[in-house]
Write an enzyme that holds these catalytic residues in place. Structure first.
Site, PDB file in Angstrom:
ATOM      1  N   ASN A  52      -4.633 -17.090  32.257  1.00 18.47           N
ATOM      2  CA  ASN A  52      -3.670 -18.104  32.727  1.00 18.47           C
ATOM      3  C   ASN A  52      -2.215 -17.654  32.642  1.00 18.47           C
ATOM      4  OD1 ASN A  52      -5.539 -20.246  33.349  1.00 18.47           O
ATOM      5  ND2 ASN A  52      -5.837 -20.421  31.146  1.00 18.47           N
ATOM      6  N   CYS A  68     -11.826 -15.638  33.443  1.00 15.83           N
ATOM      7  CA  CYS A  68     -12.898 -16.430  34.067  1.00 15.83           C
ATOM      8  C   CYS A  68     -14.232 -15.681  34.090  1.00 15.83           C
ATOM      9  CB  CYS A  68     -12.512 -16.826  35.492  1.00 15.83           C
ATOM     10  SG  CYS A  68     -11.217 -18.058  35.536  1.00 15.83           S
ATOM     11  N   GLN A 111      -9.705 -30.664  27.357  1.00 12.68           N
ATOM     12  CA  GLN A 111     -10.049 -29.255  27.581  1.00 12.68           C
ATOM     13  C   GLN A 111      -8.843 -28.398  27.187  1.00 12.68           C
ATOM     14  OE1 GLN A 111      -9.589 -31.564  29.968  1.00 12.68           O
ATOM     15  NE2 GLN A 111      -8.858 -30.734  31.898  1.00 12.68           N
ATOM     16  N   ARG A 144      -6.692 -24.566  26.820  1.00 10.67           N
ATOM     17  CA  ARG A 144      -6.387 -23.268  27.423  1.00 10.67           C
ATOM     18  C   ARG A 144      -5.216 -22.646  26.659  1.00 10.67           C
ATOM     19  NH1 ARG A 144     -10.287 -24.657  29.708  1.00 10.67           N
ATOM     20  NH2 ARG A 144     -10.856 -24.506  31.906  1.00 10.67           N
ATOM     21  N   TYR A 165     -15.664 -16.895  41.343  1.00  8.69           N
ATOM     22  CA  TYR A 165     -14.448 -16.116  41.080  1.00  8.69           C
ATOM     23  C   TYR A 165     -14.659 -15.206  39.860  1.00  8.69           C
ATOM     24  CZ  TYR A 165      -9.608 -15.339  39.474  1.00  8.69           C
ATOM     25  OH  TYR A 165      -8.430 -14.782  39.030  1.00  8.69           O
ATOM     26  N   LYS A 205      -1.542 -23.610  39.791  1.00 10.90           N
ATOM     27  CA  LYS A 205      -2.341 -23.740  38.575  1.00 10.90           C
ATOM     28  C   LYS A 205      -1.711 -24.759  37.634  1.00 10.90           C
ATOM     29  CE  LYS A 205      -3.720 -19.065  39.211  1.00 10.90           C
ATOM     30  NZ  LYS A 205      -2.405 -18.628  39.713  1.00 10.90           N
ATOM     31  N   ALA A 206      -2.410 -25.041  36.533  1.00 11.55           N
ATOM     32  CA  ALA A 206      -2.029 -26.179  35.679  1.00 11.55           C
ATOM     33  C   ALA A 206      -0.546 -26.196  35.253  1.00 11.55           C
ATOM     34  CB  ALA A 206      -2.945 -26.239  34.464  1.00 11.55           C
ATOM     35  N   LYS A 255       4.619 -32.306  38.746  1.00 11.25           N
ATOM     36  CA  LYS A 255       4.339 -33.747  38.587  1.00 11.25           C
ATOM     37  C   LYS A 255       5.396 -34.410  37.710  1.00 11.25           C
ATOM     38  CE  LYS A 255      -0.678 -33.343  39.161  1.00 11.25           C
ATOM     39  NZ  LYS A 255      -2.010 -33.560  38.584  1.00 11.25           N
TER      40      LYS A 255
END
Ligand code: NAD
Length: 321
Positions: free
Chosen positions: A178, A120, A218, A220, A149, A192-193, A200
């Site tokens: 990540n 980040c 997007q 990653r 951050y 986090k994702a 989910k």
């Protein structure tokens, strides 16, 4: 027996690190605001304490540890870090922890200190194209992280490097990209994702719909925690100080990640893209430097790591019901 201190030992990566160091024969002291939520840690000592308080840092860093791992940070997923509401706490708390630790580690003569920075800190202007982000270590300046951050991480990298130049503190710095895996936050808003997608999909019946933040295009890359720690230990045992990326080069869109989780779960899932905090458009690790300096880079596939993580989160979801 070598002695190690793990700051942030009650957290996701810190918890895995305590186990790894114990397996390698270290005597380990952990410190955190809280105990680990998902697993019993084999630390020789575990101190509950707030590292923003210099008196606590003096207490936990009371000997010239062979190795200190500074992972403690005011941390969360995109919802926590990019929404704006937590900026002051993130800057203050993580900044104070690092200021206290750098000074005290120098005063007691710690032999080697690892600091976990983050991808980040890379400039937002190099991460606008989802298909072609630039995250080479040398692209860090002119600095323009897209979050407080990221700014704090950049500040703390410079803080530790200053203590190296002026006082000889022997530091190692990695920029994590990540990191995910079992025994990490999977609900409550700080997940986090990868963990959020696993939860989910687990909670949604076959043929159902899950919500994904942003347009889902997007990109990653995600690295399984075991390989992250393999990189950390190799960096610590090397002469290379960093900063160096520790991440995967297997880039995927966020919708692609959701589909991968659904495939692993054996479900047909529809995606509804909704507005939400997404961070930069594209981000991928650039592993040229780690290969050059350590002769090693992560190699496991995303699918392997997501499979292990989905199985663990699926169990947590079932337990909660
Ligand atoms: P985490 O939130 O699970 O762990 C951080 C731990 O620090 C938590 O257990 C928290 O309680 C502790 N902590 C926070 N404030 C503290 C304080 N004042 N005193 C004592 N302990 C405190 O996060 P993580 O995913 O394990 O990340 C570990 C480190 O790696 C962090 O520095 C993070 O910024 C960095 N990092 C992580 C990722 C990732 O994808 N997980 C990516 C880049 C960088």
């Amino acid at each position: 027996m070598k002695k190690a201190l793990v700051c942030g030992a009650g957290g996701f990566i810190g918890g895995h690190l305590v186990k790894k160091l114990k397996n390698e024969g270290f005597w380990v002291r952990g410190v955190d605001l809280k105990h680990h939520e998902y697993t019993e840690l084999p630390a020789d000592e575990f101190i509950i304490g707030d590292l923003t308080d210099p008196l606590i840092v003096n207490k936990v860093l009371d000997i010239s540890f062979d190795e200190v791992y500074q992972l403690a940070a005011d941390m969360g997923g995109a919802g926590y870090l990019f929404g704006g509401e937590n900026d002051a706490n993130v800057m203050h708390n993580s900044g104070a922890i690092n200021i206290n630790v750098a000074k005290r580690a120098t005063d007691v003569g710690v032999k080697k200190l690892f600091y976990s920075s983050s991808a980040c800190m890379y400039p937002a202007y190099n991460q606008e194209d989802p298909d072609n982000p630039n995250c080479s270590e040398s692209s860090a300046y002119p600095a323009a992280p897209d979050s407080e951050y990221g700014w704090e991480k950049l500040f703390s990298e410079r803080l530790y490097l200053s203590f190296y130049r002026n006082y000889g503190l022997n530091v190692r710095i990695a920029r994590f990209h990540n990191i995910f895996g079992i025994e990490g936050t999977w609900n409550g808003g700080k997940e986090k994702a990868p963990a959020a997608m696993c939860r989910k999909v687990s909670e949604t019946p076959d043929g159902g719909t899950i919500e994904v933040w942003g347009d889902g295009l997007q990109t990653r890359s995600f690295l399984y925690v075991d390989e992250c720690l393999e990189g950390v230990r190799r960096l610590m045992d090397s002469d290379f100080m960093g900063p160096v990326n520790i991440g995967s080069e297997e880039m995927i869109s966020i919708n692609g990640l959701a589909q991968l989780v659904a495939e692993i779960a054996g479900k047909k899932i529809n995606i509804k893209n909704i507005s939400g905090p997404i961070g930069v458009r594209g981000r991928n690790s650039d592993n040229r430097l780690i290969k050059e300096k350590l002769g090693w880079a992560p190699s496991a596939t995303l699918k392997e790591g997501i499979t292990k993580t989905f199985i663990w989160i699926n169990e947590q979801v079932k337990k909660q019901k």
